[in-house]
Design an enzyme around this catalytic site. Structure first.
Site, PDB file in Angstrom:
ATOM      1  N   ARG A 305     -21.525  37.132   6.218  1.00  0.00           N
ATOM      2  CA  ARG A 305     -21.237  37.838   7.476  1.00  0.00           C
ATOM      3  C   ARG A 305     -21.520  39.322   7.288  1.00  0.00           C
ATOM      4  O   ARG A 305     -20.842  39.983   6.489  1.00  0.00           O
ATOM      5  CB  ARG A 305     -19.773  37.640   7.886  1.00  0.00           C
ATOM      6  CG  ARG A 305     -19.386  36.185   8.165  1.00  0.00           C
ATOM      7  CD  ARG A 305     -19.874  35.714   9.524  1.00  0.00           C
ATOM      8  NE  ARG A 305     -19.736  34.272   9.683  1.00  0.00           N
ATOM      9  CZ  ARG A 305     -18.671  33.665  10.207  1.00  0.00           C
ATOM     10  NH1 ARG A 305     -17.637  34.383  10.591  1.00  0.00           N
ATOM     11  NH2 ARG A 305     -18.642  32.354  10.330  1.00  0.00           N
ATOM     12  N   GLU A 307     -20.650  41.978   8.672  1.00  0.00           N
ATOM     13  CA  GLU A 307     -19.700  42.764   9.450  1.00  0.00           C
ATOM     14  C   GLU A 307     -19.250  43.953   8.612  1.00  0.00           C
ATOM     15  O   GLU A 307     -18.812  43.783   7.478  1.00  0.00           O
ATOM     16  CB  GLU A 307     -18.473  41.920   9.814  1.00  0.00           C
ATOM     17  CG  GLU A 307     -18.772  40.746  10.729  1.00  0.00           C
ATOM     18  CD  GLU A 307     -17.505  39.926  10.998  1.00  0.00           C
ATOM     19  OE1 GLU A 307     -16.692  40.370  11.828  1.00  0.00           O
ATOM     20  OE2 GLU A 307     -17.351  38.866  10.378  1.00  0.00           O
ATOM     21  N   ARG A 313      -8.725  41.447   4.924  1.00  0.00           N
ATOM     22  CA  ARG A 313      -9.012  40.010   5.046  1.00  0.00           C
ATOM     23  C   ARG A 313     -10.484  39.672   5.292  1.00  0.00           C
ATOM     24  O   ARG A 313     -10.815  38.521   5.544  1.00  0.00           O
ATOM     25  CB  ARG A 313      -8.162  39.414   6.161  1.00  0.00           C
ATOM     26  CG  ARG A 313      -8.482  39.929   7.562  1.00  0.00           C
ATOM     27  CD  ARG A 313      -7.655  39.179   8.593  1.00  0.00           C
ATOM     28  NE  ARG A 313      -8.077  39.483   9.953  1.00  0.00           N
ATOM     29  CZ  ARG A 313      -7.688  38.794  11.010  1.00  0.00           C
ATOM     30  NH1 ARG A 313      -6.883  37.766  10.866  1.00  0.00           N
ATOM     31  NH2 ARG A 313      -8.103  39.116  12.213  1.00  0.00           N
ATOM     32  N   HIS A 314     -11.372  40.677   5.246  1.00  0.00           N
ATOM     33  CA  HIS A 314     -12.787  40.419   5.496  1.00  0.00           C
ATOM     34  C   HIS A 314     -13.622  40.578   4.229  1.00  0.00           C
ATOM     35  O   HIS A 314     -13.421  41.505   3.447  1.00  0.00           O
ATOM     36  CB  HIS A 314     -13.320  41.373   6.574  1.00  0.00           C
ATOM     37  CG  HIS A 314     -12.905  41.009   7.960  1.00  0.00           C
ATOM     38  ND1 HIS A 314     -11.787  41.540   8.545  1.00  0.00           N
ATOM     39  CD2 HIS A 314     -13.452  40.158   8.868  1.00  0.00           C
ATOM     40  CE1 HIS A 314     -11.657  41.039   9.774  1.00  0.00           C
ATOM     41  NE2 HIS A 314     -12.649  40.200   9.984  1.00  0.00           N
ATOM     42  N   GLU A 456      -5.675  34.120  11.222  1.00  0.00           N
ATOM     43  CA  GLU A 456      -6.567  32.991  11.474  1.00  0.00           C
ATOM     44  C   GLU A 456      -7.234  32.519  10.184  1.00  0.00           C
ATOM     45  O   GLU A 456      -7.736  33.327   9.408  1.00  0.00           O
ATOM     46  CB  GLU A 456      -7.642  33.425  12.480  1.00  0.00           C
ATOM     47  CG  GLU A 456      -8.696  32.371  12.754  1.00  0.00           C
ATOM     48  CD  GLU A 456     -10.061  32.980  13.010  1.00  0.00           C
ATOM     49  OE1 GLU A 456     -11.038  32.423  12.480  1.00  0.00           O
ATOM     50  OE2 GLU A 456     -10.141  34.005  13.710  1.00  0.00           O
ATOM     51  N   SER A 459     -11.542  28.401  12.706  1.00  0.00           N
ATOM     52  CA  SER A 459     -11.983  28.483  14.091  1.00  0.00           C
ATOM     53  C   SER A 459     -12.828  27.252  14.364  1.00  0.00           C
ATOM     54  O   SER A 459     -13.684  26.898  13.553  1.00  0.00           O
ATOM     55  CB  SER A 459     -12.803  29.759  14.310  1.00  0.00           C
ATOM     56  OG  SER A 459     -13.098  29.923  15.664  1.00  0.00           O
ATOM     57  N   ARG A 507      -9.244  33.133   2.248  1.00  0.00           N
ATOM     58  CA  ARG A 507      -8.169  33.506   3.169  1.00  0.00           C
ATOM     59  C   ARG A 507      -7.029  32.492   3.113  1.00  0.00           C
ATOM     60  O   ARG A 507      -5.857  32.859   3.187  1.00  0.00           O
ATOM     61  CB  ARG A 507      -8.724  33.622   4.589  1.00  0.00           C
ATOM     62  CG  ARG A 507      -7.887  34.516   5.479  1.00  0.00           C
ATOM     63  CD  ARG A 507      -8.492  34.681   6.864  1.00  0.00           C
ATOM     64  NE  ARG A 507      -9.581  35.648   6.896  1.00  0.00           N
ATOM     65  CZ  ARG A 507     -10.163  36.059   8.022  1.00  0.00           C
ATOM     66  NH1 ARG A 507      -9.756  35.565   9.192  1.00  0.00           N
ATOM     67  NH2 ARG A 507     -11.140  36.938   7.998  1.00  0.00           N
TER      68      ARG A 507
END
Length: 533
Positions: A305, A307, A313-314, A456, A459, A507
């Site tokens: 990812r 991002e 948490r990323h 989360e 998903s 996670r």
């Protein structure tokens, strides 16, 4: 004022007198140390004494698989016990600490998370010389050693080691691989409890960047050894549970021609004379496997990812646990399967990894993870209502922010006494293009997230299996349908209704243990600022 014979001291000046007295005492102490050092250096060196341990200690020649000692049997440190009292064993371990004084040296040997005390004591009958004791005391911390020793029952438990009832009394000690003398961090500092209530506890802390820059050393701490065994346990349980439920493990491409989730959060890579992307998820290929009649599939693999999120948490690369499953009439057939998989996994961790969880708890405050069986299931409007009652301003069709999710987790824990729950029926506008709209309300969708401690970890949704609706939704999301033509075409060949989800392994482990940062559960984490080691 009356002056003394020493012009630097003024009699009657208390401050000056005190300073002079300290200076004189310091000078006397220095002279005494010099005298002691001179006297000790005048003593005969141990090197001039006969070494009756010769051939029983030293630096082993590099092991290049030439064949020596292949018949030697080694005992694991964790298996040493009172039952072996009097037996002679070989052990290969790291020398964690050593303390030599006079004619003996105490050391702690560590193998993964297990530790045992080693005693090397001058004994002419057993051929243990002063030189051998001195050699042992000079072995650098974290060096790997081979030790032949007797297992001896101790008079009192050795509280500083995991093996408490016996110690090793050395016959031979050989350095297999030496660590450098100056280490970038000390294992005992890296393993120190982060939150200690003891007022006398040392406040030494190793910061996160130092840990990650020297990750190989940091991973040797008992807590880290336990964390990554728990992580391996999550993968094994995930595989075992789903295999028993009739799922097939598949492996999907990580180099793809179009962004699998849409959007710009992808890494572009050079691919011969053109460009390709690193997969954001195995989503499209899981669905194609369902269209290929595999019925129930799962995969464990890297997910990327792009991002620019520097949060707790990323990660830019993590391990995805993904599954997809066809169903007969309602996507809750899949939702319930995933929920049951989580509860079985939580039970497996609780029952099979109790000692590892306890080890993590010695360094971090780990609260037992609570879950219900079957798991709690809420619909999105219910969650919005709970937040509004708590004073949060949130729109009916807005996605939940991270603070909202955390607050909802606390509200759910207080009301339902569970750390794990499912949130169903998300607004369609905040979900990916392949999500099936809710037939009863076009503003919502047949999609869901799952949460642990208010964050989360999965998903998922029912996927659109009708090619025309899928193409329409892709265009609405700005996805170039020409780049996913093979994906859409697979549904023109007939595909059963199906649903699934994607889970972030790191996670799950972080939240199950209640840790504060995902970098603690990624062996070699990758984030926007870190691509090494």
């Amino acid at each position: 004022m009356v002056k003394s014979e020493d012009p630097s001291i003024v009699v009657g000046d208390a401050a000056a007198s005190k300073k002079a007295a300290k200076k004189a005492a310091k000078s006397a102490e220095k002279q005494q140390k010099k005298a002691e050092h001179k006297a000790s250096s005048a003593q005969p060196s141990t090197e001039s004494e006969p070494d009756f341990s010769e051939g029983l200690y030293g630096n082993m020649k590099m092991i290049q698989s030439s064949g020596e000692h292949r018949d030697r049997v080694y005992t694991d440190v964790e298996n040493l016990s009172i039952k072996m009292d009097g037996q002679t064993v070989w052990v290969r371990a790291r020398l964690q600490t050593s303390r030599a004084k006079g004619k003996q040296c105490f050391a702690v040997l560590r193998q993964t998370s297990s530790t045992v005390q080693l005693l090397v004591s001058v004994n002419e009958q057993r051929k243990i010389s002063k030189q051998m004791v001195k050699f042992t005391g000079n072995i650098t911390r974290e060096s790997i050693v081979d030790v032949e020793a007797s297992v001896v029952r101790t008079a009192a438990p050795v509280e500083s080691c995991t093996v408490k009832d016996v110690e090793l009394v050395a016959h031979q000690i050989w350095t297999v691989s030496s660590a450098r003398s100056q280490l970038p961090l000390q294992i005992e500092d890296a393993a120190r409890p982060e939150k200690s209530d003891e007022p006398e506890a040392l406040k030494i802390r190793v910061n996160q960047d130092t840990r990650l820059d020297n990750r190989v050393l940091d991973l040797r701490t008992p807590a880290n050894q336990a964390v990554f065994r728990i992580e391996a346990g999550v993968c094994r349980l995930f595989r075992d549970i789903l295999t028993k439920k009739g799922f097939v493990e598949i492996h999907t491409p990580k180099i793809i021609s179009a962004a699998s989730e849409g959007g710009a959060n992808v890494f572009t890579v050079s691919y011969f004379k053109s460009s390709a992307y690193l997969a954001q998820s195995p989503q499209l290929y899981k669905q194609m496997a369902i269209a290929a009649d595999f019925d129930k599939v799962f995969t464990v693999g890297a997910v990327f990812r792009a991002e620019d999120s520097n949060t707790h948490r990323h990660l830019t690369e993590f391990v995805g646990l993904d599954l997809e499953m066809s169903f007969k009439q309602h996507y809750h057939e899949v939702l319930d399967t995933i929920g049951a998989t989580f509860t079985e996994m939580f039970r497996g961790l609780r029952d099979q990894f109790a000692s590892e969880i306890a080890t993590v708890g010695q360094q971090y405050r780990v609260e037992p993870f609570k879950f219900l069986d079957p798991p709690l299931k809420l619909e999105f409007p219910q969650a919005v209502q709970m937040l509004k009652e708590a004073g949060v301003s949130v729109g009916d069709e807005d996605d939940l922010s991270t603070p909202d999710e955390k607050l909802l987790g606390r509200l759910v824990r207080a009301k339902y006494d569970t750390d794990f729950y499912i949130l169903d029926k998300y607004p369609l506008a905040v979900r990916p293009f392949y999500t099936m709209p809710d037939p009863g309300n076009p503003k919502y969708s047949n999609s869901y997230d799952m949460f642990m401690r208010g964050e989360e970890i999965l998903s998922g949704a029912q996927r659109i299996h009708d090619p025309d609706l899928l193409a329409e939704r892709a265009r609405l999301h700005g996805v170039d349908t020409s780049k996913i033509a093979a994906y859409i075409e697979s549904f023109r060949l007939g595909c059963p209704p199906h649903a699934g989800g994607g889970i972030g392994l790191e996670r799950v482990v972080m939240l199950y243990l209640g840790l504060d940062n995902i970098r603690k559960t990624s062996m070699f984490p990758r984030d926007p600022k870190r691509v090494t080691p």
